[in-house]
Design an enzyme around this catalytic site. Structure first.
Site, PDB file in Angstrom:
ATOM      1  N   CYS A 193       0.823  -1.222   0.000  1.00 32.51           N
ATOM      2  CA  CYS A 193       0.000   0.000   0.000  1.00 32.51           C
ATOM      3  C   CYS A 193       0.851   1.262   0.000  1.00 32.51           C
ATOM      4  O   CYS A 193       0.363   2.350  -0.345  1.00 32.51           O
ATOM      5  CB  CYS A 193      -0.921  -0.008   1.210  1.00 32.51           C
ATOM      6  SG  CYS A 193      -1.885  -1.509   1.305  1.00 32.51           S
ATOM      7  N   HIS A 196      -3.706   6.751   3.486  1.00 33.50           N
ATOM      8  CA  HIS A 196      -4.041   5.479   2.830  1.00 33.50           C
ATOM      9  C   HIS A 196      -5.447   5.063   3.271  1.00 33.50           C
ATOM     10  O   HIS A 196      -5.773   5.104   4.458  1.00 33.50           O
ATOM     11  CB  HIS A 196      -3.004   4.427   3.229  1.00 33.50           C
ATOM     12  CG  HIS A 196      -3.367   3.056   2.784  1.00 33.50           C
ATOM     13  ND1 HIS A 196      -3.822   2.796   1.514  1.00 33.50           N
ATOM     14  CD2 HIS A 196      -3.366   1.858   3.437  1.00 33.50           C
ATOM     15  CE1 HIS A 196      -4.075   1.498   1.397  1.00 33.50           C
ATOM     16  NE2 HIS A 196      -3.809   0.911   2.550  1.00 33.50           N
ATOM     17  N   ASN A 248     -10.080  -0.673   0.210  1.00 33.11           N
ATOM     18  CA  ASN A 248      -8.621  -0.536   0.226  1.00 33.11           C
ATOM     19  C   ASN A 248      -8.081  -1.019  -1.128  1.00 33.11           C
ATOM     20  O   ASN A 248      -8.160  -2.208  -1.439  1.00 33.11           O
ATOM     21  CB  ASN A 248      -8.063  -1.381   1.374  1.00 33.11           C
ATOM     22  CG  ASN A 248      -6.554  -1.314   1.478  1.00 33.11           C
ATOM     23  OD1 ASN A 248      -5.871  -0.811   0.583  1.00 33.11           O
ATOM     24  ND2 ASN A 248      -6.021  -1.826   2.570  1.00 33.11           N
TER      25      ASN A 248
HETATM   26  O1  UT7 Z   1      -3.484  -1.673   3.731  1.00 32.11           O
HETATM   27  C1  UT7 Z   1      -3.066  -2.204   4.935  1.00 32.11           C
HETATM   28  C2  UT7 Z   1      -3.826  -3.405   5.161  1.00 32.11           C
HETATM   29  N1  UT7 Z   1      -4.622  -3.700   6.229  1.00 32.11           N
HETATM   30  C3  UT7 Z   1      -5.285  -2.947   7.090  1.00 32.11           C
HETATM   31  O2  UT7 Z   1      -5.163  -1.791   7.229  1.00 32.11           O
HETATM   32  C4  UT7 Z   1      -6.231  -3.697   7.936  1.00 32.11           C
HETATM   33  C5  UT7 Z   1      -6.178  -3.270   9.335  1.00 32.11           C
HETATM   34  N2  UT7 Z   1      -7.150  -4.006  10.132  1.00 32.11           N
HETATM   35  C6  UT7 Z   1      -8.485  -3.788  10.058  1.00 32.11           C
HETATM   36  O3  UT7 Z   1      -8.975  -2.994   9.277  1.00 32.11           O
HETATM   37  C7  UT7 Z   1      -9.336  -4.521  11.085  1.00 32.11           C
HETATM   38  O4  UT7 Z   1      -8.497  -5.225  11.970  1.00 32.11           O
HETATM   39  C8  UT7 Z   1     -10.347  -5.499  10.438  1.00 32.11           C
HETATM   40  C9  UT7 Z   1     -11.462  -4.718   9.744  1.00 32.11           C
HETATM   41  C10 UT7 Z   1      -9.681  -6.428   9.468  1.00 32.11           C
HETATM   42  C11 UT7 Z   1     -11.010  -6.325  11.547  1.00 32.11           C
HETATM   43  O5  UT7 Z   1     -11.616  -5.473  12.505  1.00 32.11           O
HETATM   44  P1  UT7 Z   1     -11.330  -5.638  14.052  1.00 32.11           P
HETATM   45  O6  UT7 Z   1     -12.152  -4.656  14.752  1.00 32.11           O
HETATM   46  O7  UT7 Z   1      -9.839  -5.589  14.269  1.00 32.11           O
HETATM   47  O8  UT7 Z   1     -11.908  -7.061  14.335  1.00 32.11           O
HETATM   48  P2  UT7 Z   1     -11.165  -8.369  14.915  1.00 32.11           P
HETATM   49  O9  UT7 Z   1     -10.229  -8.948  13.917  1.00 32.11           O
HETATM   50  O10 UT7 Z   1     -10.638  -8.075  16.288  1.00 32.11           O
HETATM   51  O11 UT7 Z   1     -12.387  -9.349  15.054  1.00 32.11           O
HETATM   52  C12 UT7 Z   1     -13.482  -9.075  15.935  1.00 32.11           C
HETATM   53  C13 UT7 Z   1     -14.565 -10.106  15.684  1.00 32.11           C
HETATM   54  C14 UT7 Z   1     -14.031 -11.545  15.651  1.00 32.11           C
HETATM   55  O12 UT7 Z   1     -15.010 -12.382  16.239  1.00 32.11           O
HETATM   56  P3  UT7 Z   1     -14.850 -12.874  17.759  1.00 32.11           P
HETATM   57  O13 UT7 Z   1     -13.537 -13.619  17.811  1.00 32.11           O
HETATM   58  O14 UT7 Z   1     -14.838 -11.623  18.603  1.00 32.11           O
HETATM   59  O15 UT7 Z   1     -16.048 -13.737  17.964  1.00 32.11           O
HETATM   60  C15 UT7 Z   1     -13.950 -11.847  14.182  1.00 32.11           C
HETATM   61  O16 UT7 Z   1     -14.062 -13.219  13.898  1.00 32.11           O
HETATM   62  O17 UT7 Z   1     -15.167  -9.871  14.411  1.00 32.11           O
HETATM   63  C16 UT7 Z   1     -15.144 -11.086  13.640  1.00 32.11           C
HETATM   64  N3  UT7 Z   1     -15.043 -10.748  12.239  1.00 32.11           N
HETATM   65  C17 UT7 Z   1     -16.121 -10.494  11.461  1.00 32.11           C
HETATM   66  N4  UT7 Z   1     -17.437 -10.501  11.739  1.00 32.11           N
HETATM   67  C18 UT7 Z   1     -18.283 -10.207  10.725  1.00 32.11           C
HETATM   68  C19 UT7 Z   1     -13.920 -10.584  11.497  1.00 32.11           C
HETATM   69  N5  UT7 Z   1     -14.251 -10.251  10.223  1.00 32.11           N
HETATM   70  C20 UT7 Z   1     -15.607 -10.192  10.186  1.00 32.11           C
HETATM   71  C21 UT7 Z   1     -16.537  -9.889   9.175  1.00 32.11           C
HETATM   72  N6  UT7 Z   1     -17.856  -9.900   9.490  1.00 32.11           N
HETATM   73  N7  UT7 Z   1     -16.163  -9.575   7.924  1.00 32.11           N
END
Ligand code: UT7
Length: 334
Positions: free
Chosen positions: A113, A254, A284
């Site tokens: 990115c 970004h 993204n």
């Molecule tokens: O360009 C650079 C690349 N990357 C980034 O910038 C990404 C940076 N990270 C993010 O944007 C976020 O971490 C995400 C959007 C990917 C995830 O959000 P989060 O608030 O960090 O969620 P998490 O990974 O802590 O997950 C929280 C919960 C989990 O469930 P449990 O374990 O609490 O039951 C996940 O399994 O949300 C669940 N989850 C979802 N639920 C519904 C993860 N993805 C999804 C989804 N829909 N798509």
């Protein structure tokens, strides 16, 4: 000799993948995606539409808006992690030919990115050294080609598209790119990785069966590091150049996640109207994210000649970069 940000162009594929579409593909909801990321939809290239097609379309616009022709471009740099071909030829070579740019140096940059700002730093150095006069830099991604549409942790985030700029020589210091700071830390390499194919996992049926050709991300860890790095990097470049965040009309981070952008914007005391947002409609788009966002404010006539842009990015590697850049192009005609 100075380097100026001469023009901007972008290409957005017409096909749209909405959160409602994703609800039918994985266990997710529009509500979750909007709340956690700010993304409502992303654009996806057609099957036959490849990274160089999108890059060439964005590049053609940037060249035309700089008032130049293909023959004036003397270097082409394409930032991408979704190249047309994994090994060779480079996507920059293919874009050059599609644009009728003949017999000039062309190569790709792999900085995920951060690729567009990395490419900007390369163009600046080539121009300031007197080696090149008009450099075409492109950020182009067909990210959908490495996304696993059964992995809800990644497939909701990414989209396709391309953006491009011409960086030209000038002797007018007032329009010169002010500063660029780019950096990397490979100890976080496993935060964002496409494991195969590569020398670690050469192409094999096993790697395909294990899905190693798809992007893997430690989302939460990347999120935290992104907020920290983006904020620190911008503070550093602003302080170094004695510029206050209130002097910046266009903060262009970004476009990875609205929550990251909001946290960084708040830490920098940016007002809402200073922060450029496209994440809700493009998701993204990796190396294309920043030039697509610049193009958005250009085409909506919010970006005027001479106005300062503050670019701020991070991505796989991990890599990160920031830049203070006056827009030196002509305004968009009606
Ligand atoms: O360009 C650079 C690349 N990357 C980034 O910038 C990404 C940076 N990270 C993010 O944007 C976020 O971490 C995400 C959007 C990917 C995830 O959000 P989060 O608030 O960090 O969620 P998490 O990974 O802590 O997950 C929280 C919960 C989990 O469930 P449990 O374990 O609490 O039951 C996940 O399994 O949300 C669940 N989850 C979802 N639920 C519904 C993860 N993805 C999804 C989804 N829909 N798509």
């Amino acid at each position: 000799m100075y380097a100026k940000f001469h023009s901007i162009g972008a290409y957005v594929p017409s096909k749209i993948l909405t959160n409602q579409d994703l609800e039918k593909m994985v266990d997710t909801s529009d509500e979750w995606i909007v709340k956690r990321t700010g993304i409502k939809e992303r654009h996806i290239a057609e099957e036959h539409e490849v990274t160089s097609d999108m890059g060439a379309k964005a590049g053609a616009k940037a060249i035309q808006r700089a008032g130049l022709e293909a023959k004036d471009i003397d270097l082409v740099v394409c930032a991408t992690v979704t190249p047309d071909y994994f090994n060779m030829p480079s996507t920059a070579c293919i874009i050059s030919t599609k644009l009728g740019i003949c017999n000039v140096q062309a190569f790709d940059i792999s900085a995920a990115c951060s690729g567009f700002v990395y490419a900007l730093s390369v163009a600046k150095a080539f121009v300031e050294s007197g080696m090149k006069k008009h450099v075409l830099i492109i950020g182009a991604e067909k990210f959908s080609s490495i996304v696993d549409y059964t992995d809800r942790g990644t497939c909701i985030l990414f989209g396709d598209g391309a953006g491009a700029a011409v960086i030209s020589a000038t002797d007018d210091k007032s329009e010169a790119i002010i500063d660029i700071h780019a950096s990397a830390d490979g100890s976080y390499a496993d935060f964002l990785v496409t494991p195969a194919p590569g020398s670690v996992h050469p192409f094999s049926q096993k790697s395909l069966d294990e899905g190693l050709n798809f992007v893997k991300m430690k989302g939460n860890e990347t999120f935290k590091l992104a907020v920290k790095t983006l904020t620190q990097d911008v503070k550093h470049i602003l302080e170094k150049n004695h510029i206050s965040s209130s002097d910046i009309p266009h903060f262009i981070p970004h476009q990875a996640n609205y929550r990251i952008i909001k946290a960084v914007g708040d830490a920098l005391h940016m007002k809402e109207e200073q922060v450029v947002l496209t994440v809700h409609k493009y998701g993204n788009t990796s190396a294309a994210s920043i030039p697509m966002a610049i193009n958005d404010i250009y085409e909506s006539k919010r970006l005027q000649k001479g106005e300062l842009m503050l670019l701020d990015t991070f991505g796989g590697g991990l890599t990160w970069a920031s830049a203070i850049v006056p827009f030196a192009g002509a305004g968009l005609e009606d």
